[in-house]
Design a protein around this motif. Sequence first.
Motif, PDB file in Angstrom:
ATOM      1  N   ALA A 167      -3.099   7.056  -2.076  1.00 48.19           N
ATOM      2  CA  ALA A 167      -3.926   6.052  -2.757  1.00 48.19           C
ATOM      3  C   ALA A 167      -4.462   6.522  -4.098  1.00 48.19           C
ATOM      4  O   ALA A 167      -4.845   7.690  -4.232  1.00 48.19           O
ATOM      5  CB  ALA A 167      -5.099   5.678  -1.859  1.00 48.19           C
ATOM      6  N   SER A 206       0.850  -1.206   0.000  1.00 47.92           N
ATOM      7  CA  SER A 206       0.000   0.000   0.000  1.00 47.92           C
ATOM      8  C   SER A 206       0.882   1.251   0.000  1.00 47.92           C
ATOM      9  O   SER A 206       0.574   2.233  -0.678  1.00 47.92           O
ATOM     10  CB  SER A 206      -0.902   0.021   1.229  1.00 47.92           C
ATOM     11  OG  SER A 206      -1.742  -1.090   1.239  1.00 47.92           O
ATOM     12  N   THR A 264      -5.518  -4.869   2.105  1.00 45.69           N
ATOM     13  CA  THR A 264      -5.587  -4.179   3.399  1.00 45.69           C
ATOM     14  C   THR A 264      -7.028  -3.880   3.785  1.00 45.69           C
ATOM     15  O   THR A 264      -7.398  -3.959   4.951  1.00 45.69           O
ATOM     16  CB  THR A 264      -4.769  -2.867   3.324  1.00 45.69           C
ATOM     17  OG1 THR A 264      -3.427  -3.208   2.938  1.00 45.69           O
ATOM     18  CG2 THR A 264      -4.736  -2.150   4.642  1.00 45.69           C
ATOM     19  N   PHE A 283      -3.826  -2.168  -1.464  1.00 46.86           N
ATOM     20  CA  PHE A 283      -5.064  -1.537  -0.994  1.00 46.86           C
ATOM     21  C   PHE A 283      -6.212  -2.555  -0.935  1.00 46.86           C
ATOM     22  O   PHE A 283      -7.002  -2.560  -0.003  1.00 46.86           O
ATOM     23  CB  PHE A 283      -5.452  -0.376  -1.912  1.00 46.86           C
ATOM     24  CG  PHE A 283      -4.547   0.811  -1.740  1.00 46.86           C
ATOM     25  CD1 PHE A 283      -4.734   1.693  -0.697  1.00 46.86           C
ATOM     26  CD2 PHE A 283      -3.489   1.019  -2.605  1.00 46.86           C
ATOM     27  CE1 PHE A 283      -3.891   2.774  -0.527  1.00 46.86           C
ATOM     28  CE2 PHE A 283      -2.645   2.095  -2.436  1.00 46.86           C
ATOM     29  CZ  PHE A 283      -2.842   2.978  -1.400  1.00 46.86           C
ATOM     30  N   SER A 331      -9.483   3.689  -5.222  1.00 52.35           N
ATOM     31  CA  SER A 331      -9.269   2.727  -4.123  1.00 52.35           C
ATOM     32  C   SER A 331     -10.364   2.831  -3.074  1.00 52.35           C
ATOM     33  O   SER A 331     -10.836   3.924  -2.755  1.00 52.35           O
ATOM     34  CB  SER A 331      -7.931   2.997  -3.435  1.00 52.35           C
ATOM     35  OG  SER A 331      -6.901   3.014  -4.371  1.00 52.35           O
TER      36      SER A 331
END
Lengths: 225, 339
Positions: free
Chosen positions: B216, B129, B140, B137, B220
């Motif tokens: 990010a 990430s 997680t 992502f 995401s």
Amino acid sequence: MSEDSPEPTADRKRANNVSAEIEAFTKVVAALHDLDDEGRIKLLRTVATFLGIDAFNASPTAAIPAGRHPAATSAPSSIPVPAGNTGGFSEDRAMSPKEFLLDKRPIQDIERIACLAYYLTHYRDTPHFKTLDLSKLNTEAAQVKFSNAAQAVDNATKAGLLVPAAKGTKQISAKGELYVQALPDRAAAKDAIAHFRQRRKVRRGRSGGGSQNSSSEAYTGESEE
Amino acid sequence: MAAPAVPERTSAVRIAMFNHKGGVGKTTLTTNVAFALARSGKRVLLVDSDPQCNLTSYLIEDAVVNDLLDRSDSDDGQTLWSAVKPIAESAGDVRIIAPIEVQSGLFLLPGDVRLAEFEQELHTLWGESFQRRPRGFRGTTALSKLVNAVTEQHQIDYVFYDSGPNIGALNRVILLDCDFYVIPAACDLFSVRAIKTLGHTLGTWIRDWDTISSLAPDESYLFPGRPRLLGFIPQRYRVYGGRLATEYAKFIPQIEKAIQADVVTIMLRLGPSLAPVRPDALRLGDVRDFGSAANASQRLGVALSDVESASQEQRADAARTFTSIANEIVSRSAEVVTT
């Protein structure tokens, strides 16, 4: 027969029927398209009832709403055999195990075991089952877990509500069926099995004819586990 | 090509019962608060995110738990491992599993011993990430997405994560996904010491996620990463003659002081919304030691207030205790959400 005959031939009649059926089919499918499965079944049954067609003869009790199953409302004098049920053993798949147990309101563990056994037999095509099957169904029915499911099954067997079947499995007994059918009316349930004949072992060669009935005292619905 | 739609986070309030010290009564507290909420008409989802599966064993019969664990690796598995397995094996996205309705209005996503394997993978995913890799992502936030989907399907009002007793990658993603967390603390010296490290760890997690989420890619799915301390609950103390036993009573002020100094202070530095400002708003309630009634509750899978073998007084006390905590959680979380 000439082509311009006023009376249509059998072939033409059939062709007209097929064409009409296809047209009707297309309209019905289009009309049902936006409904969910439950809505579609409900509507089809309503139409069949309206037209007086016994279209669902293969599973006649499936249309009965939850809580209105014959087994759930009264204590019949004999074990019901679903009319027209020519296929599987199941009578009804519409009622969830949670609804069934809510309807039957078992109090003691052995009653709950008997209700679960009844459900497996009549709603899940599983006449023979193991303790794990009952435990899984108990979880599915959102019931409190059994402190000792094996013990509860054993107690239900001793009470005559379950009987042994092949390969270590169990099945619901006729007495168990009567008991569950009569629930939630506990007095009726007790009554239904009160005069149920216990099978007695007859010892030959003894004048007293002593019967051994140590593990199958008739279940009165009053005993605590 | 259009970006994949990011699922909207549902309005279900997500709460973690978190203390990395073991044996403080997290599972018993989680379960009984959930029972109390479900009884009041709320729809509650319990997520057994502890690889020890104690919560699952609490609510489901052993034979069924064993069966679930035996089949969790198969395509029709129904545990948390079954859900995250495609991520762990780099074979796809999280698989949405159906929760088990253990009692009316109370749902459970069963735990799995193999979540420990997923935890190993989460370390790698966390690193990925930071490197802005989509897989990082996706992995997680996998549990969060699962919970999101289940809360949407079953109209859940409250989600409770039962966390394992450690400071690991699994607890990190759970805490960052939560709106709130509650610290259950046993009345002993070890609990006081454990709290001192808890605040620092949480602070690091929140700061790291701030960095990750700022990096990010737009499409995401992200969790909020701003868990707020809802309060603490002193647990498992003994009562003699209606009063708290001295040996336990002396630890409660120490726990409160440690939370104020080592959790609240750190959280308030990160943001004014991350902890209650008023010290008197920290305590959510108290849970005494229910002794053998707690064991019976776990064996039967029922609320402590429903254990028939317990005394009338114990049952009434349990009902009062957990209903009061449930009400506090509802009112405090609603207060924060609405302000």
